[in-house]
Design an enzyme around this catalytic site. Structure first.
Site, PDB file in Angstrom:
ATOM      1  N   GLU A 121       0.426  -1.253   0.318  1.00  0.00           N
ATOM      2  CA  GLU A 121       0.154  -0.180  -0.168  1.00  0.00           C
ATOM      3  C   GLU A 121       0.962   1.470   0.002  1.00  0.00           C
ATOM      4  OE1 GLU A 121      -1.240   1.747   3.218  1.00  0.00           O
ATOM      5  OE2 GLU A 121      -1.051   0.081   4.672  1.00  0.00           O
ATOM      6  N   LYS A 173      -5.083  11.033   1.072  1.00  0.00           N
ATOM      7  CA  LYS A 173      -5.573   9.250   1.797  1.00  0.00           C
ATOM      8  C   LYS A 173      -6.815   8.640   1.204  1.00  0.00           C
ATOM      9  CE  LYS A 173      -6.931   7.384   5.844  1.00  0.00           C
ATOM     10  NZ  LYS A 173      -7.403   8.013   6.635  1.00  0.00           N
ATOM     11  N   VAL A 175      -5.085   0.434   2.448  1.00  0.00           N
ATOM     12  CA  VAL A 175      -5.521  -0.892   2.918  1.00  0.00           C
ATOM     13  C   VAL A 175      -6.761  -0.952   2.416  1.00  0.00           C
ATOM     14  CG1 VAL A 175      -6.019  -2.970   4.467  1.00  0.00           C
ATOM     15  CG2 VAL A 175      -4.552  -1.427   5.287  1.00  0.00           C
ATOM     16  N   ASP A 181     -16.662   5.838  13.636  1.00  0.00           N
ATOM     17  CA  ASP A 181     -16.361   5.448  12.799  1.00  0.00           C
ATOM     18  C   ASP A 181     -15.523   4.436  13.238  1.00  0.00           C
ATOM     19  OD1 ASP A 181     -13.628   5.906  11.433  1.00  0.00           O
ATOM     20  OD2 ASP A 181     -12.607   7.350  12.738  1.00  0.00           O
ATOM     21  N   SER A 232     -13.526   1.797   9.667  1.00  0.00           N
ATOM     22  CA  SER A 232     -12.341   1.379   9.279  1.00  0.00           C
ATOM     23  C   SER A 232     -12.834   1.078   7.733  1.00  0.00           C
ATOM     24  CB  SER A 232     -11.203   1.328   9.165  1.00  0.00           C
ATOM     25  OG  SER A 232     -10.776   1.333   7.973  1.00  0.00           O
ATOM     26  N   ALA A 233     -12.726   1.757   6.698  1.00  0.00           N
ATOM     27  CA  ALA A 233     -13.561   1.107   5.541  1.00  0.00           C
ATOM     28  C   ALA A 233     -13.068  -0.085   4.728  1.00  0.00           C
ATOM     29  CB  ALA A 233     -13.410   1.747   3.856  1.00  0.00           C
ATOM     30  N   ASP A 234     -11.481  -0.130   5.623  1.00  0.00           N
ATOM     31  CA  ASP A 234     -10.717  -1.506   5.577  1.00  0.00           C
ATOM     32  C   ASP A 234     -10.703  -2.813   6.237  1.00  0.00           C
ATOM     33  OD1 ASP A 234      -8.944   0.323   5.303  1.00  0.00           O
ATOM     34  OD2 ASP A 234      -7.115  -0.682   7.028  1.00  0.00           O
ATOM     35  N   LYS A 253      -2.890  -0.768  15.476  1.00  0.00           N
ATOM     36  CA  LYS A 253      -2.842  -0.335  17.196  1.00  0.00           C
ATOM     37  C   LYS A 253      -3.902   0.001  17.911  1.00  0.00           C
ATOM     38  CE  LYS A 253       1.002   2.816  14.770  1.00  0.00           C
ATOM     39  NZ  LYS A 253       1.060   3.257  13.532  1.00  0.00           N
TER      40      LYS A 253
HETATM   41  N1  PSU Z   1      -2.167   1.802  10.454  1.00  0.00           N
HETATM   42  C1  PSU Z   1      -1.460   2.256  11.039  1.00  0.00           C
HETATM   43  N2  PSU Z   1      -0.151   2.494  10.063  1.00  0.00           N
HETATM   44  C2  PSU Z   1      -0.648   3.262   8.900  1.00  0.00           C
HETATM   45  C3  PSU Z   1      -2.487   3.456   8.845  1.00  0.00           C
HETATM   46  C4  PSU Z   1      -2.783   2.484   9.690  1.00  0.00           C
HETATM   47  O1  PSU Z   1      -0.465   1.392  11.915  1.00  0.00           O
HETATM   48  O2  PSU Z   1      -0.763   3.348   7.691  1.00  0.00           O
HETATM   49  C5  PSU Z   1      -4.014   3.810   7.640  1.00  0.00           C
HETATM   50  C6  PSU Z   1      -3.931   2.040   6.190  1.00  0.00           C
HETATM   51  O3  PSU Z   1      -3.801   2.791   5.187  1.00  0.00           O
HETATM   52  C7  PSU Z   1      -4.910   2.167   6.681  1.00  0.00           C
HETATM   53  C8  PSU Z   1      -5.859   3.101   7.285  1.00  0.00           C
HETATM   54  O4  PSU Z   1      -5.723   1.479   5.702  1.00  0.00           O
HETATM   55  O5  PSU Z   1      -4.592   3.841   7.805  1.00  0.00           O
HETATM   56  C9  PSU Z   1      -6.852   3.530   7.863  1.00  0.00           C
HETATM   57  O6  PSU Z   1      -7.345   4.612   7.817  1.00  0.00           O
HETATM   58  P1  PSU Z   1      -8.682   4.828   8.417  1.00  0.00           P
HETATM   59  O7  PSU Z   1      -9.026   4.520   9.793  1.00  0.00           O
HETATM   60  O8  PSU Z   1      -9.232   6.632   7.929  1.00  0.00           O
HETATM   61  O9  PSU Z   1      -9.431   4.121   7.348  1.00  0.00           O
HETATM   62 MN    MN Z   2     -12.215   6.360   9.456  1.00  0.00          MN
END
Ligand code: PSU
Ligand code: MN
Length: 305
Positions: free
Chosen positions: A25, A87, A107, A139, A141-143, A160
């Site tokens: 990624e 992003k 991701v 909140d 994540s879309a992941d 994390k």
């Molecule tokens: N967690 C980490 N390092 C990162 C990310 C998450 O420890 O770089 C990044 C990844 O690209 C992950 C994104 O897909 O943050 C998730 O963002 P969000 O929570 O906004 O979906």
């Molecule tokens: Mn989010």
């Protein structure tokens, strides 16, 4: 091949020949580490994948084109741009394509583009998940939705603990996503090897991970897998130190009213700053470790497919 997607020639030839490829990624490049460590690490991760028998395909959106496999200059552009680079998660893809924009893929977006390219294995640092306080903020994540629907195995060091890892595991269970511990029974928490939560299943060999992937997809059970690979012992950080930094980062995010797509980059940046150089070194090492395992899984999967 999709008309909006550009495969790097090396990636194209590996895929055509049924040889192993590992997607990587790019949000981690632009938003996960400071320049120049970000670009250096991205290049080192590609080399690590290569050393383990697979072709690396770093994913991003460059000037409106979906890319699987980047040139060195493109990686440096994403690294130098840092927080100025969009992003890009799943919902940002169509906007960037329509406007000929550039984005560093999360991701979720990396999985979507990897699947479009026919790549089944992906290595990163940590995945997104259910944030603490999600019962109020919503909140998530879309992941996690991407893992529910897109058939790619994601090798990571867990997530994390800026996140609510218990709720993240529940969400993955609801959506039928296997959470595999590689040579561990415990879910790792990025800088530390044990989040305090167990995994769904422990697997000790890349070949068995590959057999699980193949069984899942041969059965039509679409969707991803999480392959959680703990940070090497010698690079793990003391848990109390990480926890303290996370608590402070979360308090600052709340005080500043940080939400939406800014939340994760803000928290990651603050945790990095508060834990200093040790966490950057650990971060680099765990990504390299994931690249090695992903290479081995891709090699094993290519031998089955
Ligand atoms: N967690 C980490 N390092 C990162 C990310 C998450 O420890 O770089 C990044 C990844 O690209 C992950 C994104 O897909 O943050 C998730 O963002 P969000 O929570 O906004 O979906
Ligand atoms: Mn989010």
């Amino acid at each position: 091949m999709h008309k909006l997607l550009d495969l790097h020639p090396e990636v194209a030839s590996a895929l055509a020949g049924g040889r192993p490829v590992v997607a990587l990624e790019s949000t981690i490049i632009s938003h996960g580490m400071p320049w120049p460590h970000n670009a250096e690490t991205a290049l080192a991760v590609e080399a690590e994948v290569r050393d383990h028998g697979a072709v690396p395909a770093t994913v991003a959106i460059i000037d409106g084109r979906l890319k699987a496999g980047l040139a060195r200059e493109e990686i440096e552009r994403l690294g130098r741009g840092g927080g100025q680079v969009v992003k890009a998660s799943r919902r940002d893809i169509p906007v960037l394509v329509a406007r000929a924009g550039t984005g560093a893929t999360t991701v979720a977006a990396t999985m979507a583009i990897a699947a479009l390219a026919g790549i089944r294995v992906f290595a990163t640092g940590g995945i997104g998940g259910v944030h603490r306080g999600a019962e109020v903020s919503f909140d998530i994540s879309a992941d996690l939705q991407e893992l529910a629907r897109t058939s790619v195995a994601v090798v990571c060091a867990g997530a994390k603990s800026i996140l609510d890892l218990r709720l993240t595991l529940e969400y993955l269970e609801t959506h039928g996503v296997p959470v595999v511990g590689y040579r561990t029974d415990r879910l790792p928490a990025f800088f530390t090897r044990d989040s305090g939560f167990g995994v769904d299943v422990r697997i000790d060999e890349p070949q068995e991970v590959a057999r699980v992937m193949k069984a899942k997809w041969d059965l039509g059970l679409e969707g991803g897998l999480v392959v959680a690979n703990p940070i090497p012992v010698e690079h793990a950080l003391p848990r109390e130190r990480v926890d303290r930094a996370i608590e402070q980062a979360l308090a600052e995010a709340q005080a500043h009213g940080i939400s939406g797509k800014a939340a994760t980059p803000f928290l990651l940046g603050r945790v990095n700053a508060l834990t200093g150089g040790d966490s950057l070194a650990g971060n680099i090492q765990l990504v390299l470790n994931n690249a090695r395992l992903a290479g081995a899984v891709a090699v094993a999967y290519a031998a089955l497919a």
